[in-house]
Design a protein around this motif. Structure first.
Motif, PDB file in Angstrom:
ATOM      1  N   MET A 141       0.852  -1.206   0.000  1.00 23.62           N
ATOM      2  CA  MET A 141       0.000   0.000   0.000  1.00 23.62           C
ATOM      3  C   MET A 141       0.882   1.249   0.000  1.00 23.62           C
ATOM      4  O   MET A 141       1.863   1.320   0.731  1.00 23.62           O
ATOM      5  CB  MET A 141      -0.875  -0.035   1.255  1.00 23.62           C
ATOM      6  N   GLU A 142       0.521   2.211  -0.817  1.00 17.96           N
ATOM      7  CA  GLU A 142       1.299   3.463  -0.908  1.00 17.96           C
ATOM      8  C   GLU A 142       0.767   4.473   0.114  1.00 17.96           C
ATOM      9  O   GLU A 142      -0.435   4.698   0.198  1.00 17.96           O
ATOM     10  CB  GLU A 142       1.119   4.055  -2.310  1.00 17.96           C
ATOM     11  N   TYR A 143       1.648   5.046   0.896  1.00 17.97           N
ATOM     12  CA  TYR A 143       1.207   6.095   1.820  1.00 17.97           C
ATOM     13  C   TYR A 143       1.459   7.452   1.165  1.00 17.97           C
ATOM     14  O   TYR A 143       2.445   7.639   0.462  1.00 17.97           O
ATOM     15  CB  TYR A 143       1.977   5.995   3.137  1.00 17.97           C
ATOM     16  N   PRO A 144       0.582   8.399   1.412  1.00 15.78           N
ATOM     17  CA  PRO A 144       0.743   9.692   0.753  1.00 15.78           C
ATOM     18  C   PRO A 144       1.920  10.499   1.283  1.00 15.78           C
ATOM     19  O   PRO A 144       2.271  11.509   0.710  1.00 15.78           O
ATOM     20  CB  PRO A 144      -0.588  10.400   1.034  1.00 15.78           C
ATOM     21  N   GLY A 145       2.535  10.077   2.367  1.00 11.15           N
ATOM     22  CA  GLY A 145       3.684  10.827   2.885  1.00 11.15           C
ATOM     23  C   GLY A 145       3.658  10.889   4.388  1.00 11.15           C
ATOM     24  O   GLY A 145       2.907  10.166   5.035  1.00 11.15           O
ATOM     25  N   PHE A 146       4.478  11.714   4.947  1.00 14.24           N
ATOM     26  CA  PHE A 146       4.556  11.833   6.403  1.00 14.24           C
ATOM     27  C   PHE A 146       4.330  13.271   6.831  1.00 14.24           C
ATOM     28  O   PHE A 146       4.672  14.201   6.113  1.00 14.24           O
ATOM     29  CB  PHE A 146       5.933  11.364   6.904  1.00 14.24           C
ATOM     30  N   LEU A 147       3.789  13.405   8.021  1.00 14.44           N
ATOM     31  CA  LEU A 147       3.593  14.722   8.608  1.00 14.44           C
ATOM     32  C   LEU A 147       4.515  14.807   9.800  1.00 14.44           C
ATOM     33  O   LEU A 147       4.489  13.925  10.661  1.00 14.44           O
ATOM     34  CB  LEU A 147       2.124  14.817   9.072  1.00 14.44           C
TER      35      LEU A 147
END
Ligand SMILES: Cc1cc2nc3c(=O)[nH]c(=O)nc-3n(C[C@H](O)[C@H](O)[C@H](O)COP(=O)(O)OP(=O)(O)OC[C@H]3O[C@@H](n4cnc5c(N)ncnc54)[C@H](O)[C@@H]3O)c2cc1C
Length: 455
Positions: free
Chosen positions: A1-7
């Protein structure tokens, strides 16, 4: 699964308290651990994400404590036994009963169990914790440990108050999921992709009222099995069991009959799906019971468990890994701190069956299974101890989890009072304290009692 990024977050967290012992999770093991710690003089905080103590027993309506006995031999005493008396004293149970596990599955297995009304257990645990002086905080979700190098020095939680930190000399992870241990960097088993998709099924329990339990009991077991197999074939039932616990009144049945397969309870999305699937299964099961099962004709769905019951997730890697051979051979351990009785019941992930093995004698649980490898200041308690997968099926019963809880809470208090880490406390010191408080620690304790003349 691809995560949109990190905060990236920079948090300043208010320290809300300093305790000797912080216990995360108020289930069977955590509630008893906190009571034991407080009775042994520790200023104790118990953090629970739900609204009651008891864990799976209450929030998931698994309303019978198993593993106080192996056959007729009692292997758990101390605080857990005291709790059974308090529950009986409030009319929440009429004591130990004989029960046949796996009857409808054709693998009958006689057990002595303690069935109860879970609502009374909630009240008894509230009172026992208050009497001991435990500071109980509900609606409090563990977020992360406070690390001081490789030592756990407290926890951060989220609640309606916001994010708060609680410092502690000793932390107990009684979350069932080894949530604190995993976040502290302890290696855990049960996390590989293969294991996550091969979990034992979850169960959403439900309560029926208006059941004629006495009438149901007259149905011969061969007939029950015939009815269950019919229900399974038609897709109305989900496993080979009419498994229910009856409360003392005899007109309620708490049913453990749903079976939600392929759920990784370490995934929030999958857990959410499991709750919905569980409720769908319950509808179908109730229709089947009303139509087919004598005694259930007029049964009414009176309640659903607050959350699905989870049989397995993580197990910590500790200083020793208890195996099924240890359980079946009765390996003796110098550092035994509690006794288990089993059985080892493994619910097949991919089918409707269950495998049952009975240990021939009470088995010893070494303290090293509760000491998470690589960190100090922390103990595991209950279902997440260090075992093989099969052995976990023998140690996860609630009486065993409570006995472990008493040992862990006592050790945490001893460590905190003396400025030592739990690992640095000689086990003989703990064993003496447990014996003083009425717990059974080694198999020899049981054998001595069995050999003692009556009177
Ligand atoms: C369907 C089913 C049937 C079973 N049947 C029986 C039976 O008949 N008899 C028996 O003795 N055993 C039975 N078991 C096994 C037994 O219920 C569990 O193994 C046992 O309850 C484990 O006790 P525990 O204290 O380790 O965990 P739990 O009882 O699961 O308690 C863990 C507690 O930690 C809390 N928690 C978790 N994460 C956090 C967090 N991040 N922050 C704060 N709190 C948290 C939870 O809310 C929970 O209250 C069954 C289990 C299932 C699922």
């Amino acid at each position: 699964m691809e995560y949109p990024g990190f905060l990236e977050e920079h948090l300043t967290t208010q320290v809300a308290g300093d305790y000797d012992v912080v216990v995360v999770g108020g289930g069977a093991s955590g509630a008893v651990a906190a009571i034991a710690a407080a009775r042994n003089g520790a200023n104790t905080l118990l953090l629970e994400r739900g609204a009651c103590l008891g864990g799976t027993a209450t929030a998931s309506l698994v309303a019978q404590w198993v593993a106080f006995f192996l056959g007729d031999t009692q292997v758990v005493r101390g605080i857990p036994e005291e709790l059974t008396r308090r529950v009986c004293g409030k009319g929440g149970s009429d004591g130990f009963h004989r029960y046949v596990m796996g009857e409808a599955a054709g693998t009958p297995f006689p057990l002595k169990v303690f069935p109860f009304n879970p609502e009374i257990v909630k009240i008894v645990l509230d009172e026992a914790a208050a009497d001991a002086g435990v500071d109980v905080r509900f609606h409090n979700f563990f977020a992360r440990p406070v690390m001081e190098g490789s030592r756990v020095g407290g926890v951060v939680t989220e609640s309606v108050d916001g994010r708060r930190a609680f410092r502690a000399a000793a932390v107990v992870d009684a979350s069932g999921d080894a949530a604190v241990c995993a976040a502290a960097g302890v290696r855990c088993d049960g996390e590989s992709m293969a294991e996550r998709h091969e979990r034992q099924p979850c169960t959403l329990s439900f309560r029926l009222s208006n059941v004629d339990v006495a009438r149901f009991r007259t149905v011969p077991s061969a007939e029950r099995r015939r009815l269950v197999l019919g229900g399974l074939e038609r897709g109305e039932l989900y496993w080979e069991s009419i498994s229910f616990v009856s409360t003392p009144s005899g007109y309620d049945a708490i049913c453990l009959m749903s079976r939600i397969r392929g759920v990784d309870a370490l995934s929030n999305a999958e857990l959410s799906r499991a709750e919905v699937t569980g409720r769908q299964q319950v509808q179908s099961i109730v229709r089947f019971l009303n139509r087919e099962i004598p005694g259930f004709e007029k049964a009414i769905l009176a309640g659903l468990a607050e959350r699905v019951g989870v049989r397995e997730t993580r197990r910590i890697q500790g200083d020793y890994c208890l195996t099924e051979d240890d359980i079946m051979n009765g390996t003796a351990f110098e550092d035994s701190i509690a006794l288990g009785a089993g059985p080892m019941d493994v619910h097949s992930p991919g089918s409707t069956g269950i495998r049952l093995y009975a240990p021939p004698k009470p088995f010893e649980i070494p303290l090293r299974t509760l000491l998470p490898a690589g960190v100090e200041g922390m103990l595991a308690s209950g279902r997440n101890l260090c075992t093989t997968r099969e052995a976990n099926a023998g140690t996860r019963h609630m009486a065993t989890c409570m006995a472990i809880g008493q040992a862990v809470g006592t050790l945490a208090a001893i460590a905190a009072a003396s400025g030592r880490t739990p690992r640095a406390v000689p086990v003989s010191e703990l064993q003496r304290a447990l014996a003083r408080d009425g717990a059974l620690v080694r198999r020899a304790d049981v054998e001595r009692r069995d050999a003692a003349p009556a009177g």
